[in-house]
Design an enzyme around this catalytic site. Structure first.
Site, mmCIF file in Angstrom:
data_model
loop_
_atom_site.group_PDB
_atom_site.id
_atom_site.type_symbol
_atom_site.label_atom_id
_atom_site.label_comp_id
_atom_site.label_asym_id
_atom_site.label_seq_id
_atom_site.Cartn_x
_atom_site.Cartn_y
_atom_site.Cartn_z
ATOM 1 N N LYS A 1 3.883 -4.562 20.135
ATOM 2 C CA LYS A 1 4.970 -3.583 20.080
ATOM 3 C C LYS A 1 4.406 -2.275 19.521
ATOM 4 O O LYS A 1 4.150 -2.167 18.337
ATOM 5 C CB LYS A 1 6.117 -4.086 19.210
ATOM 6 C CG LYS A 1 7.356 -3.217 19.252
ATOM 7 C CD LYS A 1 8.494 -3.852 18.456
ATOM 8 C CE LYS A 1 9.752 -3.010 18.592
ATOM 9 N NZ LYS A 1 9.592 -1.654 18.066
ATOM 10 N N CYS B 1 42.728 3.175 -4.021
ATOM 11 C CA CYS B 1 44.183 3.016 -4.164
ATOM 12 C C CYS B 1 44.606 2.575 -5.561
ATOM 13 O O CYS B 1 45.803 2.370 -5.808
ATOM 14 C CB CYS B 1 44.708 2.027 -3.122
ATOM 15 S SG CYS B 1 44.152 0.317 -3.385
ATOM 16 N N LEU C 1 15.836 -4.178 21.468
ATOM 17 C CA LEU C 1 15.498 -5.596 21.370
ATOM 18 C C LEU C 1 16.048 -6.190 20.085
ATOM 19 O O LEU C 1 16.077 -5.530 19.046
ATOM 20 C CB LEU C 1 13.981 -5.784 21.398
ATOM 21 C CG LEU C 1 13.263 -5.487 22.715
ATOM 22 C CD1 LEU C 1 11.760 -5.612 22.526
ATOM 23 C CD2 LEU C 1 13.735 -6.404 23.824
ATOM 24 N N ASP D 1 0.822 -1.208 0.000
ATOM 25 C CA ASP D 1 0.000 0.000 0.000
ATOM 26 C C ASP D 1 0.856 1.256 0.000
ATOM 27 O O ASP D 1 0.554 2.229 -0.702
ATOM 28 C CB ASP D 1 -0.920 0.016 1.229
ATOM 29 C CG ASP D 1 -2.020 -1.037 1.123
ATOM 30 O OD1 ASP D 1 -2.190 -1.604 0.031
ATOM 31 O OD2 ASP D 1 -2.690 -1.283 2.141
#
Length: 677
Positions: free
Chosen positions: A118, A415, A85, A35
């Site tokens: 959560k 380099c 967490l 969406d």
């Protein structure tokens, strides 16, 4: 403005892509696009049509009816770190987490999991003294946050006084401040009316609101708050033995606790809860991006402890990451400290998971070929673990004409050495050990917080040291003088003195941190700690066979091979010798385990309490050392306590110990005491 062929082609491509997506979603009931991706492509089309009205057609999908404010808050250090967490994104990763924590225990007791939604908001820490709210702080970096007490007091679901009798003298409550979706919509409608920039999502709006300088604005935005954990230095409410009981106590204290929690007896139940809310969350009045899974038993949590970043006893099981479309402006490569050459897409800035993203990793040449990504392509990006942006798909339907296939470079951009791709590896590498990028990365890694922690030695200073030929290897840092550094651009004598002092202080760092700082491929800070304990000196590690390294629990075949090869390279042997000559101790500082038949029980009958942050030991490690020596560790100070093991930022336990006249020990004194036998 005149319509160009390029604009006309872009509009036609967007219109076709959106029509296909709409048909798949509404007619076939088989979405082919997130969406969020659809919405952003739609907006691109809408913007182009507004700029060039002559391109609008009756069949266009658009014709179908149907920043954070600056703050100057005071920084405050959290009494207890707000750990982040670990994330899991599927049932396999969740099962691996369960296997990991169970391996930490000799005997696995009965256990249960607490599942909580959560909340997609902003973490805050609340401090109460004698039941009265005295401080509110943002999470910040987990160690230091911003003091926002006045703003916190405007949130009606945060009690100013705990509604329980005899509250502990000091308690910290952690939780999530968030904006309900209807309030979020009202705020954006008002911002639209005022011509202000819209908030990207409720999480951004909540964080921005909390950091407003005017508390009246905070009050107007009607933030809400869910409490999810509490901590007390005094061991108050010792009858609270679990997370579930803790949530119930928080409710008794007067906090709003998310009602959609569940006590699960197995991962099967956890996964069922996760799947239930994958659909159910769409009907919630707030945003949630996953499920937090915690071991319920506090004693089990204490046994497992923490890694350097996460609690071992909790994990976040996340719903699919947010995705967004953007346009590739360039493809570049980045040379890391191991010589790995990583292709990166440089993109038109886009909002993703609440942040502005301009670069995304393409991982390696195989991934580049698989995607067939080209400059000018419209791509879908997402954040892997909501941290590292990556390209997941190229919308070839929107590819402009004239694009060319991207080819990985064959020469190092730093380099000019020839790049190589080792057999059986997907990564292209620069193998020139003198490559400025490798040297720069090595120095920055050596000075990083988890390694030697050399304050003041960041990327800018590292580049100056290399460009002025003062450093060709990390051991050269220890021969730098104040005069040499002071002569560098924008340094000065004071800065030079501070840096030389910080480099000298780094000589005191422990063997495991030095081992991590060496930058051995695949060896992180946790593996370095395991290796240091298994091979207590660099000499023992250098002489170890591949088989003996691989046999160490937690060290797999690839890591063992990397370590085995690294310690046999002549340049690396010389580096070790130079570091030792400079005064760094490449041996394990903890006392060796007592190998006699009779264990060292010098602490038998002694009771310890631990407070504060110890210099090198985690609390669970210190607890294990004390218990192996016959001692006992408890959570609260009493007249029966024999010693207080004291670290930095000690809390009220220190005050109580001083009142009771309880002896205090530092980590070093504890280790010396155990080693006396």
């Amino acid at each position: 403005m005149t319509v160009t062929p390029k604009n006309k082609q872009k509009v036609a491509q967007l219109r076709e892509q959106l029509q296909k997506a709409g048909y798949a979603y509404y007619v076939l009931d088989n979405p082919i696009m997130e969406d969020g991706v659809y919405d952003q492509l739609y907006r691109q089309l809408q913007d182009l049509e507004q700029e060039y009205p002559e391109l609008i057609t009756p069949d266009s999908p658009t014709q179908r009816v149907g920043d954070k404010p600056a703050s100057q808050f005071t920084s405050v250090k959290h009494n207890i770190p707000l750990y982040s967490l670990e994330n899991a994104f599927n049932s396999e990763e969740l099962a691996k987490w369960e296997t990991r924590w169970q391996r930490q225990l000799e005997d696995i007791p009965e256990f249960a999991y607490v599942c909580e939604l959560k909340i997609d908001g902003s973490a805050i820490a609340l401090t109460y003294e004698n039941g009265i709210l005295v401080r509110g702080a943002t999470r910040g970096d987990g160690v230091t946050g911003e003091e926002i007490t006045q703003n916190i007091k405007t949130i009606r679901t945060i009690p100013l006084k705990l509604s329980i009798d005899h509250p502990p003298s000091r308690v910290e409550v952690r939780g999530e401040a968030f904006l309900p979706l209807d309030v979020f919509e009202e705020i954006n409608q008002e911002r639209t009316r005022l011509g202000e920039t819209l908030f990207a999502n409720p999480r951004n709006a909540a964080a921005g609101t909390l950091r407003q300088l005017d508390s009246k604005i905070v009050a107007q935005r009607k933030l809400n708050f869910f409490a999810y954990t509490l901590h007390s230095d005094e061991g108050a409410n010792e009858d609270i033995k679990s997370q579930w009981q803790s949530l119930e106590l928080l409710q008794q204290m007067g906090f709003l606790v998310n009602p959609n929690r569940k006590l699960c007896q197995s991962l099967v139940e956890v996964e069922a809860y996760f799947q239930e809310w994958d659909t159910g969350r769409k009907n919630l009045p707030y945003m949630t991006d996953g499920v937090v899974v915690k071991l319920d038993d506090y004693q089990l949590q204490q046994k497992l402890g923490f890694t350097q970043k996460f609690p071992r006893w909790a994990i976040a099981l996340k719903y699919p990451a947010e995705e967004a479309p953007t346009i590739v402006r360039d493809i570049i490569v980045n040379v890391g400290r191991t010589g790995a050459v990583t292709p990166m897409a440089v993109m038109q800035p886009v909002q993703l998971a609440g942040t502005t993203v301009q670069r995304a990793t393409l991982h390696n040449s195989d991934r580049v070929s698989e995607l067939d990504i080209r400059v000018g392509d419209t791509v879908i990006i997402r954040k892997a673990g909501e941290i590292i942006p990556e390209v997941v798909k190229v919308l070839t339907e929107l590819r402009p004409s004239g694009t060319v296939t991207y080819q990985m470079p064959t020469i190092c951009p730093e380099c000019n050495s020839i790049l190589v791709r080792p057999k059986n590896e997907a990564v292209t590498r620069c193998v020139n050990s003198s490559c400025p990028a490798i040297l720069r990365g090595s120095i920055i890694h050596w000075a990083s917080r988890n390694a030697l922690d050399i304050r003041g030695l960041g990327e800018r200073v590292a580049i100056l040291l290399i460009e002025n030929n003062l450093v060709q290897s990390v051991d050269d840092l220890y021969s730098l003088t104040v005069k040499q550094i002071a002569n560098l651009e924008r340094m000065g004598t004071k800065s030079a003195e501070n840096l030389v002092r910080a480099i000298a202080e780094s000589k005191k760092q422990t063997y495991d941190r030095i081992l991590y700082g060496l930058g051995i491929r695949l060896v992180g800070s946790v593996n370095a700690n395991i290796l240091a304990k298994s091979f207590p000196s660099i000499e023992e590690l250098s002489q170890a066979s591949f088989e003996s390294i691989e046999a160490v629990y937690g060290i797999g075949e690839e890591i063992a091979q990397s370590v085995f090869e690294w310690v046999r390279v002549p340049e690396n042997i010389a580096l070790i010798q130079n570091l030792q000559a400079a005064g760094l101790e490449l041996s394990y500082s903890m006392p060796a385990s007592n190998t006699s038949n009779q264990p060292n029980q010098i602490l038998s009958g002694k009771t310890f309490v631990i407070t504060g942050t110890l210099p090198s030991l985690q609390r669970n490690e210190a607890k294990k050392i004390i218990e192996q020596a016959g001692g006992k560790v408890t959570g609260s100070i009493s007249k029966k306590t024999d010693y207080l093991l004291l670290g930095e930022n000690a809390g009220s336990k220190l005050t109580k110990a001083e009142k009771l006249g309880i002896p205090q020990l530092s980590e070093t004194e504890l280790l010396d005491l155990i080693a006396e036998k």
